[in-house]
Design a protein around this motif. Structure first.
Motif, PDB file in Angstrom:
ATOM      1  N   THR A  69      -0.219   6.448  14.839  1.00 15.95           N
ATOM      2  CA  THR A  69       1.192   6.687  15.171  1.00 15.95           C
ATOM      3  C   THR A  69       2.122   5.835  14.336  1.00 15.95           C
ATOM      4  O   THR A  69       3.330   6.045  14.345  1.00 15.95           O
ATOM      5  N   GLY A  70       1.548   4.877  13.603  1.00 19.70           N
ATOM      6  CA  GLY A  70       2.388   4.040  12.748  1.00 19.70           C
ATOM      7  C   GLY A  70       3.221   3.043  13.517  1.00 19.70           C
ATOM      8  O   GLY A  70       4.243   2.575  13.013  1.00 19.70           O
ATOM      9  N   ILE A  71       2.820   2.733  14.738  1.00 24.46           N
ATOM     10  CA  ILE A  71       3.586   1.769  15.528  1.00 24.46           C
ATOM     11  C   ILE A  71       3.141   0.357  15.194  1.00 24.46           C
ATOM     12  O   ILE A  71       1.948   0.053  15.211  1.00 24.46           O
ATOM     13  N   GLN A  72       4.102  -0.467  14.835  1.00 20.56           N
ATOM     14  CA  GLN A  72       3.803  -1.870  14.537  1.00 20.56           C
ATOM     15  C   GLN A  72       4.193  -2.717  15.734  1.00 20.56           C
ATOM     16  O   GLN A  72       5.312  -2.601  16.224  1.00 20.56           O
ATOM     17  N   PRO A  73       3.296  -3.589  16.161  1.00 22.12           N
ATOM     18  CA  PRO A  73       3.679  -4.466  17.263  1.00 22.12           C
ATOM     19  C   PRO A  73       4.785  -5.410  16.822  1.00 22.12           C
ATOM     20  O   PRO A  73       4.803  -5.845  15.662  1.00 22.12           O
ATOM     21  N   PHE A  74       5.681  -5.713  17.731  1.00 17.94           N
ATOM     22  CA  PHE A  74       6.789  -6.620  17.443  1.00 17.94           C
ATOM     23  C   PHE A  74       6.256  -8.033  17.248  1.00 17.94           C
ATOM     24  O   PHE A  74       6.719  -8.783  16.405  1.00 17.94           O
ATOM     25  N   VAL A 105      -1.885  -4.661  24.851  1.00 15.96           N
ATOM     26  CA  VAL A 105      -0.623  -4.612  24.114  1.00 15.96           C
ATOM     27  C   VAL A 105       0.421  -4.200  25.141  1.00 15.96           C
ATOM     28  O   VAL A 105       0.258  -3.199  25.828  1.00 15.96           O
ATOM     29  N   ILE A 106       1.453  -5.003  25.267  1.00 19.51           N
ATOM     30  CA  ILE A 106       2.474  -4.658  26.272  1.00 19.51           C
ATOM     31  C   ILE A 106       3.699  -4.071  25.585  1.00 19.51           C
ATOM     32  O   ILE A 106       3.949  -4.287  24.392  1.00 19.51           O
ATOM     33  N   THR A 107       4.464  -3.305  26.337  1.00 25.10           N
ATOM     34  CA  THR A 107       5.659  -2.676  25.765  1.00 25.10           C
ATOM     35  C   THR A 107       6.765  -3.717  25.621  1.00 25.10           C
ATOM     36  O   THR A 107       6.761  -4.759  26.271  1.00 25.10           O
ATOM     37  N   TYR A 108       7.672  -3.369  24.739  1.00 21.74           N
ATOM     38  CA  TYR A 108       8.821  -4.244  24.507  1.00 21.74           C
ATOM     39  C   TYR A 108       9.579  -4.462  25.814  1.00 21.74           C
ATOM     40  O   TYR A 108       9.974  -5.568  26.143  1.00 21.74           O
ATOM     41  N   GLU A 109       9.764  -3.359  26.561  1.00 24.62           N
ATOM     42  CA  GLU A 109      10.510  -3.407  27.812  1.00 24.62           C
ATOM     43  C   GLU A 109       9.848  -4.369  28.811  1.00 24.62           C
ATOM     44  O   GLU A 109      10.506  -5.190  29.452  1.00 24.62           O
ATOM     45  N   TYR A 110       8.501  -4.248  28.878  1.00 18.32           N
ATOM     46  CA  TYR A 110       7.761  -5.098  29.809  1.00 18.32           C
ATOM     47  C   TYR A 110       7.834  -6.560  29.382  1.00 18.32           C
ATOM     48  O   TYR A 110       7.962  -7.462  30.201  1.00 18.32           O
ATOM     49  N   TRP A 111       7.790  -6.771  28.067  1.00 27.18           N
ATOM     50  CA  TRP A 111       7.904  -8.128  27.520  1.00 27.18           C
ATOM     51  C   TRP A 111       9.241  -8.746  27.925  1.00 27.18           C
ATOM     52  O   TRP A 111       9.337  -9.887  28.305  1.00 27.18           O
ATOM     53  N   ARG A 112      10.286  -7.939  27.850  1.00 20.12           N
ATOM     54  CA  ARG A 112      11.611  -8.444  28.207  1.00 20.12           C
ATOM     55  C   ARG A 112      11.694  -8.747  29.690  1.00 20.12           C
ATOM     56  O   ARG A 112      12.231  -9.757  30.118  1.00 20.12           O
ATOM     57  N   ARG A 113      11.141  -7.814  30.477  1.00 21.27           N
ATOM     58  CA  ARG A 113      11.311  -7.897  31.928  1.00 21.27           C
ATOM     59  C   ARG A 113      10.427  -9.010  32.507  1.00 21.27           C
ATOM     60  O   ARG A 113      10.893  -9.848  33.284  1.00 21.27           O
ATOM     61  N   PHE A 170       8.333 -11.289  30.764  1.00 22.58           N
ATOM     62  CA  PHE A 170       8.179 -12.564  30.052  1.00 22.58           C
ATOM     63  C   PHE A 170       9.499 -13.095  29.511  1.00 22.58           C
ATOM     64  O   PHE A 170       9.532 -14.078  28.789  1.00 22.58           O
ATOM     65  N   ARG A 171      10.564 -12.417  29.823  1.00 26.39           N
ATOM     66  CA  ARG A 171      11.900 -12.846  29.386  1.00 26.39           C
ATOM     67  C   ARG A 171      11.932 -13.120  27.880  1.00 26.39           C
ATOM     68  O   ARG A 171      12.447 -14.135  27.422  1.00 26.39           O
ATOM     69  N   GLU A 172      11.318 -12.219  27.141  1.00 26.20           N
ATOM     70  CA  GLU A 172      11.298 -12.269  25.680  1.00 26.20           C
ATOM     71  C   GLU A 172      10.704 -13.571  25.151  1.00 26.20           C
ATOM     72  O   GLU A 172      11.132 -14.071  24.107  1.00 26.20           O
ATOM     73  N   ASP A 173       9.749 -14.102  25.884  1.00 26.35           N
ATOM     74  CA  ASP A 173       9.116 -15.345  25.458  1.00 26.35           C
ATOM     75  C   ASP A 173       8.229 -15.084  24.238  1.00 26.35           C
ATOM     76  O   ASP A 173       7.282 -14.315  24.300  1.00 26.35           O
ATOM     77  N   PRO A 174       8.559 -15.696  23.075  1.00 24.32           N
ATOM     78  CA  PRO A 174       7.742 -15.452  21.885  1.00 24.32           C
ATOM     79  C   PRO A 174       6.341 -16.045  22.003  1.00 24.32           C
ATOM     80  O   PRO A 174       5.442 -15.672  21.250  1.00 24.32           O
ATOM     81  N   GLY A 175       6.142 -16.952  22.966  1.00 28.45           N
ATOM     82  CA  GLY A 175       4.820 -17.552  23.132  1.00 28.45           C
ATOM     83  C   GLY A 175       3.905 -16.751  24.034  1.00 28.45           C
ATOM     84  O   GLY A 175       2.907 -17.258  24.547  1.00 28.45           O
ATOM     85  N   VAL A 176       4.242 -15.453  24.203  1.00 23.78           N
ATOM     86  CA  VAL A 176       3.482 -14.614  25.127  1.00 23.78           C
ATOM     87  C   VAL A 176       2.076 -14.309  24.597  1.00 23.78           C
ATOM     88  O   VAL A 176       1.140 -14.071  25.353  1.00 23.78           O
ATOM     89  N   ILE A 177       1.916 -14.356  23.273  1.00 23.04           N
ATOM     90  CA  ILE A 177       0.617 -14.021  22.675  1.00 23.04           C
ATOM     91  C   ILE A 177      -0.446 -15.019  23.146  1.00 23.04           C
ATOM     92  O   ILE A 177      -0.238 -16.235  23.085  1.00 23.04           O
TER      93      ILE A 177
END
Lengths: 112, 266
Positions: free
Chosen positions: B209-214, B234-242, B244-251
């Motif tokens: 699908t050519g989707i690149q993870p953020f 792999v979680i969705t962007y929306e779920y990451w925001r909701r 994990f509050r856009e925490d970049p250390g989620v990985i």
């Protein structure tokens, strides 16, 4: 007003005003009105209600320009004078009128 | 040139209406004064002289009106007049105004809604890589009476493929790349139980699908194998925001879920 006076012919007011401003200018609006009536020897009834709009339109077209000044009896008035463009326009309208007059004359007296 | 100047001067005139009105007032005042003086010099009484002068000046308001026709852009002015008239009419009959507004609003609303659906479905290209080369593959099962038509209708619940089928198809190299997905829901257990829409996908899914993870990475080959060591999500962007509050250390963080497509609850 008892005697019937001719109305100013449609389209000739500009010509009359331009000619008056050219020969008499700078001249104020009332002076233009009086001059036209005088020259016509009161045969023509000039409606002042149409004279001032005509003056404004001529100024809008850039054919005449105006300047504040003081009249001969010390009143503030606006004096109009003809512009270079106005002179050209006058020549055009005069020419048109001559042609029309010639044509009317021919119609009335028959072509010779 | 003259035409342009005339338009400009007319526009100016419209916005300088008051100044021009004053100008006409000035002209007419002067005219009346002069005429009055002339009348007096002809022997009229001052009052009569002024009255006659006013008469011959041809009606002040009328003159102003005819001026407006000359100066203003008549079109714009009459449009404004019409607008004012419309507003007055609306005020006079609020009932029919409300009905008209409601009709318009409903019409616009429905139109917009229909268009946004049609736009998303028909006009906009799919938001994936090479949308014109992306196809969905279903399998038929004649034993169960699932033909091609039915497979498409049934979708995931009936026309889906088994893993071996897909592996065969992959080997045939009919497609440049293939990815599989299957439905399912997770229940996140910790910190609070909540249901999450989820899919199990094969490693080829993101490539196809050519989707690149953020952030982070997609699935690696081998990670789909049963009993594999990597329980990765792999979680969705929306779920990451909701969540994990856009925490970049989620990985690398752990998500405790149940009901996933794997054999063991994590």
């Amino acid at each position: 007003m008892a005697k019937d006076k001719a109305d100013v012919l449609q389209g000739t007011l500009n010509l009359l005003v331009l000619q008056t401003v050219e020969t008499m200018g700078p001249i104020h609006g009332w002076g233009i009105a009086k001059r036209i009536e005088q020259v016509s020897e009161d045969l023509l009834e000039l409606k002042y209600g149409s004279l001032y709009p005509a003056l404004m339109k001529l100024e809008q077209n850039g054919w005449i320009e105006s300047e504040r000044g003081t009249s001969e009896n010390n009143r503030r008035a606006r004096f109009y004078s003809i512009t270079k463009q106005g002179k050209k326009q006058l020549a055009v309208e005069a020419e048109n009128w001559e042609q029309m007059a010639t044509f009317i004359a021919r119609m009335l007296h028959g072509a010779r | 040139m003259t035409a342009i100047r005339s338009v400009v001067s007319r526009l100016q005139a419209m916005f300088r209406r008051r100044a021009l009105d004053e100008r006409i007032d000035e002209e007419l005042r002067f005219h009346v004064e002069m005429q009055t003086e002339e009348n007096i010099s002809r022997g009229m009484s001052p009052a009569e002289a002024r009255r006659q002068a006013l008469l011959t000046s041809g009606g002040l308001e009328q003159t102003k009106e005819s001026h407006r026709d000359v100066r203003g852009l008549q079109f714009l002015e009459s449009v404004l007049q019409d607008l004012r008239f419309a507003v007055r009419s609306f005020r006079r009959s609020p009932g029919s105004t409300a009905a008209a507004v409601a009709t318009l609003a409903l019409g616009l609303g429905v139109g917009t809604a229909v268009f946004s659906v049609v736009n998303a479905l028909l006009f906009k290209p799919l938001q994936y890589k090479d949308p014109d080369r992306l196809v969905m593959v279903w399998s038929v099962n004649h034993q169960l009476g699932v033909d091609a038509e039915q497979a498409r209708m049934l979708g995931r619940s009936g026309g889906s493929m088994s893993t071996p089928e897909m592996e065969d198809l992959k080997k045939s190299e009919i497609f440049e790349s293939m990815g599989a997905f299957g439905g399912g829901n997770f229940t996140e257990v910790h910190p609070e139980p909540q249901r999450i829409g989820a899919s199990g996908v094969s490693p080829g899914f993101f490539e196809t699908t050519g989707i690149q993870p953020f952030l982070g990475r997609g699935f690696l080959p081998g990670e789909e194998r049963m009993g594999g060591r990597n329980n990765v999500l792999v979680i969705t962007y929306e779920y990451w925001r909701r969540r994990f509050r856009e925490d970049p250390g989620v990985i690398g963080q752990e998500l405790v879920v149940q009901g996933r497509n794997g054999p063991e609850p994590a």
